[in-house]
Design a protein around this motif. Structure first.
Motif, PDB file in Angstrom:
ATOM      1  N   VAL A  36       4.675  -9.354 -10.581  1.00  0.00           N
ATOM      2  CA  VAL A  36       5.822  -9.680 -11.135  1.00  0.00           C
ATOM      3  C   VAL A  36       6.829 -10.155  -9.501  1.00  0.00           C
ATOM      4  N   ARG A 129      -0.607  -2.276  -7.941  1.00  0.00           N
ATOM      5  CA  ARG A 129       0.546  -1.191  -7.933  1.00  0.00           C
ATOM      6  C   ARG A 129       1.373  -1.631  -8.826  1.00  0.00           C
ATOM      7  N   ALA A 132       7.163  -1.894  -9.671  1.00  0.00           N
ATOM      8  CA  ALA A 132       8.489  -2.020  -8.452  1.00  0.00           C
ATOM      9  C   ALA A 132       7.959  -2.282  -7.103  1.00  0.00           C
ATOM     10  N   GLU A 133       6.821  -2.046  -6.459  1.00  0.00           N
ATOM     11  CA  GLU A 133       6.341  -2.159  -5.565  1.00  0.00           C
ATOM     12  C   GLU A 133       6.160  -3.656  -5.572  1.00  0.00           C
ATOM     13  N   ILE A 135       7.644  -6.018  -6.802  1.00  0.00           N
ATOM     14  CA  ILE A 135       8.901  -6.277  -6.677  1.00  0.00           C
ATOM     15  C   ILE A 135       8.907  -6.477  -5.697  1.00  0.00           C
ATOM     16  N   LEU A 136       9.667  -5.642  -4.718  1.00  0.00           N
ATOM     17  CA  LEU A 136       9.686  -4.999  -3.138  1.00  0.00           C
ATOM     18  C   LEU A 136       8.404  -5.805  -2.357  1.00  0.00           C
TER      19      LEU A 136
END
Lengths: 343, 381
Positions: A36, A129, A132-133, A135-136
């Motif tokens: 993402v 991973r 969420a990671e 995206i971050l």
């Protein structure tokens, strides 16, 4: 009434094209690498600044001060001699005039390099991973890229003129046999739409009709099996990331005459493009295209004064409203497949 | 110890309270000991702790938490304008309003999880932001931002006293500017921290952690997870509203830009930087980001020239020009880089770094693996 609606439909096309192109790249990256990518809007922005740089290079000029020739207020007159005109004469003037489309020549290799560099340098460590990671980290990368552009080009939007030949309006109504002057549409927006349609068609043809595209599609369906067959699928996916970056960059280059770019343009488009991808269905290329145009056109309809009179402020929120409704009614989006992003 | 709190928790809480209350002294060596900045430390600490209850415990990554922060700000401001200059009703009103907003947003958004949830919350926040700028201008005062004026009605205040002087928020007549404001916000941060600690250790907190690690399994076990996630969402939204209202108490201006998605991103950064799912981590993250924002953005070329004065002239100019891009206006660049590095190398944030170092020391001292692990859990707190 038909004319008004048709005009709004046309007005939605150029924004829709930009959304569709960014969403296409996002979906390519997601479909191939499963990442993402929140930095995709930054690639759009870098593309736009390729156009800015290209024009700055073309309009480099030598400034000589003539001490004998004084201006009315007593300062020496500066004689500006554009280098390109000095070297190429009239051809140089044409080059400057067509700087925006010509900067695609700069943008394509630059974006390809940036895309591949980004994938090899950072993204590849994030395949395994959690989303969420991903995206971050890409969100952080987007901040960095935006700030680098801000440090180089300053915070203010830099307008890019479109070629003089493409500045007018196209009388589309007359082409379609209506009275002349009923439906006129800025020529550059038409160019942008046709350009985007061409890019989209090219990407689909590339995936559908070339061996490389076939391998990539196979890899999207089942990466491991393709790997077992002795194909270096990782390298092909890296190249797809580069292609996605090129698509975003080209979209950015051609959009500059419509919206002067500054360092926030990437994020402005990214937020909407993510909504576009989710509405279209994560991982679905036709879904991304369809919902890009759909949302662009809906946004255009929502900004009609008649509509705004009934629902005040609807033009500001229509995209998000549609996204909320679609996600609640069709959780996978318009054309989303089963099993994507459902863990 | 009683059932109320284990000895470990009590120590942690007392330690935390001591650090917070002594912050005016502790922050002096770092040049951060002035009330405006410390108030922000407290306020964004509350915001991050509240966000962590949702993201850290439950695993739902919301990209729209700034909306609740903004709603809290506007609600508090309207309480100041319509009811009273007293901070207590303003805060109550703000928490209730942001709670109600969180019920609505959470009810819809929590139907989906993962990235879809992130996009839904982002959509709601962007809608609020866009509306605050356009149609809702009568309520939000659009781009100018909402502020207090002398001519506001202030019904409750009008019953007791006649208005005089410029309106400033107060606590039963006590001014809330300067150090008073700091201790006022500090009390709320301590209360929030206590709440988050209690939630984390409660059966409810265990449910949330279960949802984070495997929601399907929770469902199969027969739990309906929706009420739990919704409760976590509402608590977290209310704490965001509390933080928003406190920001208005200390700095009476409410603007729409604090609802923008960049503001939502900032609280995500704070939580990640400090350590997701830990108790102290989000507070540390919030403090660090606010500290760097303040210190870095005040740097200019003169400061840098002094800093690099030991270098030869030509080299110094280059170094100053390069590092000047990372401070002052460009401090977001440093923030972005720091953030990328943290996510790449230390996904658990600073608290994980502390734990790793603690584990290494424990390992060296005791020379046994089990003790290292005990040390690790203790450090995570």
């Amino acid at each position: 009434m038909f004319e008004v609606l048709f005009l709004q439909f046309l007005n939605g096309l150029d924004k829709g094209s930009a959304y569709a192109l960014i969403a296409l790249g996002l979906t390519l990256v997601f479909g191939t690498l499963g990442v993402v990518n929140f930095a995709h809007g930054a690639l759009f922005m870098i593309g736009a600044f390729c156009a800015v740089t290209f024009r700055q290079l073309l309009t480099l000029e030598t400034v000589t001060v003539d001490p004998n020739n004084l201006s009315p207020w007593g300062t020496p007159v500066e004689i500006r001699a554009p280098l390109v005109q000095a070297w190429f004469g009239d051809f140089g003037a044409i080059l400057v005039n067509y700087s925006v489309p010509l900067s695609l020549l700069l943008a394509i290799p630059v974006m390809l390099l940036i895309g591949i560099g980004m994938e090899r340098g950072l993204i590849k460590y994030f395949y395994k991973r959690p989303h969420a990671e991903q995206i971050l980290v890409t969100f952080g990368l987007a901040i960095v890229l935006g700030e680098i552009i801000k440090a180089i080009f300053g915070p203010n939007p830099i307008p890019q003129p479109m070629p003089t030949d493409l500045r007018g309006a196209a009388d589309i109504g007359a082409w379609l046999g209506m009275a002349p002057g009923v439906i006129t549409y800025p020529l550059w927006r038409l160019v942008y739409f046709l350009f985007s349609a061409g890019i989209i068609a090219a990407v689909f043809a590339f995936l559908q009709f070339t061996t490389f595209g076939m391998v990539v599609r196979a890899g999207m369906a089942d990466r491991e099996t393709v790997g077992i067959l002795g194909i270096n699928i990782d390298r092909r996916f890296t190249i797809m990331f580069g292609i996605a970056a090129v698509v975003a960059g080209m979209a950015g280059v051609m959009y500059t005459p419509l919206l002067p770019p500054n360092y926030t343009i990437g994020m402005d488009f990214l937020v909407i493009s993510f909504v576009v991808v989710v509405v279209g269905g994560m991982g679905s290329l036709p879904g991304a295209i369809a919902s890009g145009f759909l949302l662009g056109i809906l946004q255009s309809f929502a900004s009609m004064t008649q509509v705004k009179a009934i629902f005040p402020g609807i033009d500001q929120i229509i995209i998000y409203l549609v996204a909320v409704i679609i996600l609640l009614v069709r959780p996978r989006g318009l054309l989303g497949r089963r099993g994507v992003m459902e863990t | 110890m009683s059932n109320f709190m284990s000895r470990k928790d009590l120590t942690l809480f007392l330690g935390f309270a001591a650090v917070v209350l002594l912050l005016p002294i502790l922050a002096t060596p770092f040049g951060a000991a002035y009330p405006d900045l410390l108030q922000r430390f407290m306020i964004f600490g509350i915001f991050a702790v509240g966000f962590n209850i949702l993201f850290g415990l439950t695993g739902y990554l919301s990209f729209g938490h700034a909306a609740f922060f903004g709603v809290g700000s506007y609600a508090a401001m309207w309480s100041f304008k319509l009811l009273s200059l007293n901070a207590i009703p303003a805060i109550l009103f703000a928490v209730v309003m942001s709670g109600l907003f969180a019920v609505a947003v959470g009810y819809v958004s929590l139907r989906r999880s993962g990235i879809y949830f992130s996009i839904l919350t982002l959509a709601f926040a962007q809608m609020s932001y866009n509306l605050a700028y356009s149609v809702l201008t009568p309520i939000t005062n659009g781009e100018t931002g909402l502020r207090m004026t002398l001519s506001d009605p202030r019904v409750i205040d009008g019953l007791f006293t006649s208005a005089s002087g410029a309106p400033v928020p107060s606590l039963f007549g006590m001014s809330l500017s300067g150090w008073n404001g700091f201790y006022f916000t500090a009390i709320f941060l301590l209360a929030t921290f206590f709440l988050s600690m209690r939630i984390s250790n409660s059966p409810f907190g265990m449910m949330l952690k279960g949802i984070k690690s495997n929601q399907n399994r929770m469902n199969y076990t027969g739990f309906n997870t929706r009420p739990y996630t919704l409760t976590a969402f509402i608590i977290s939204g209310m704490l965001a509203g509390l933080a928003g209202s406190l920001l208005v108490v200390t700095d009476p201006l409410a603007g729409a830009e604090r609802m923008q998605w960049t503001a939502s991103g900032e609280v995500v950064l704070m939580t990640i930087l400090g350590g997701v799912g830990t108790l102290v981590g989000p507070v540390i993250g919030a403090w660090l980001i606010k500290y760097f924002e303040n210190i870095f953005s005040s740097f200019n070329d003169n400061v840098l020239n002094n800093f690099y004065s030991f270098l030869p002239d030509g080299l110094r100019e280059v170094v100053v020009a390069v590092s000047g891009k990372f401070v002052g206006e460009g401090w977001h660049l440093s923030l972005g880089l720091l953030f990328v590095l943290i996510v790449v190398f230390l996904p658990g944030g600073i608290m994980e770094g502390v734990r790793r170092i603690g584990a290494r020391f424990g390992h060296m001292r005791k020379g046994s693996k089990s003790s290292a692990r005990v040390g690790a859990t203790a450090a995570v707190g």
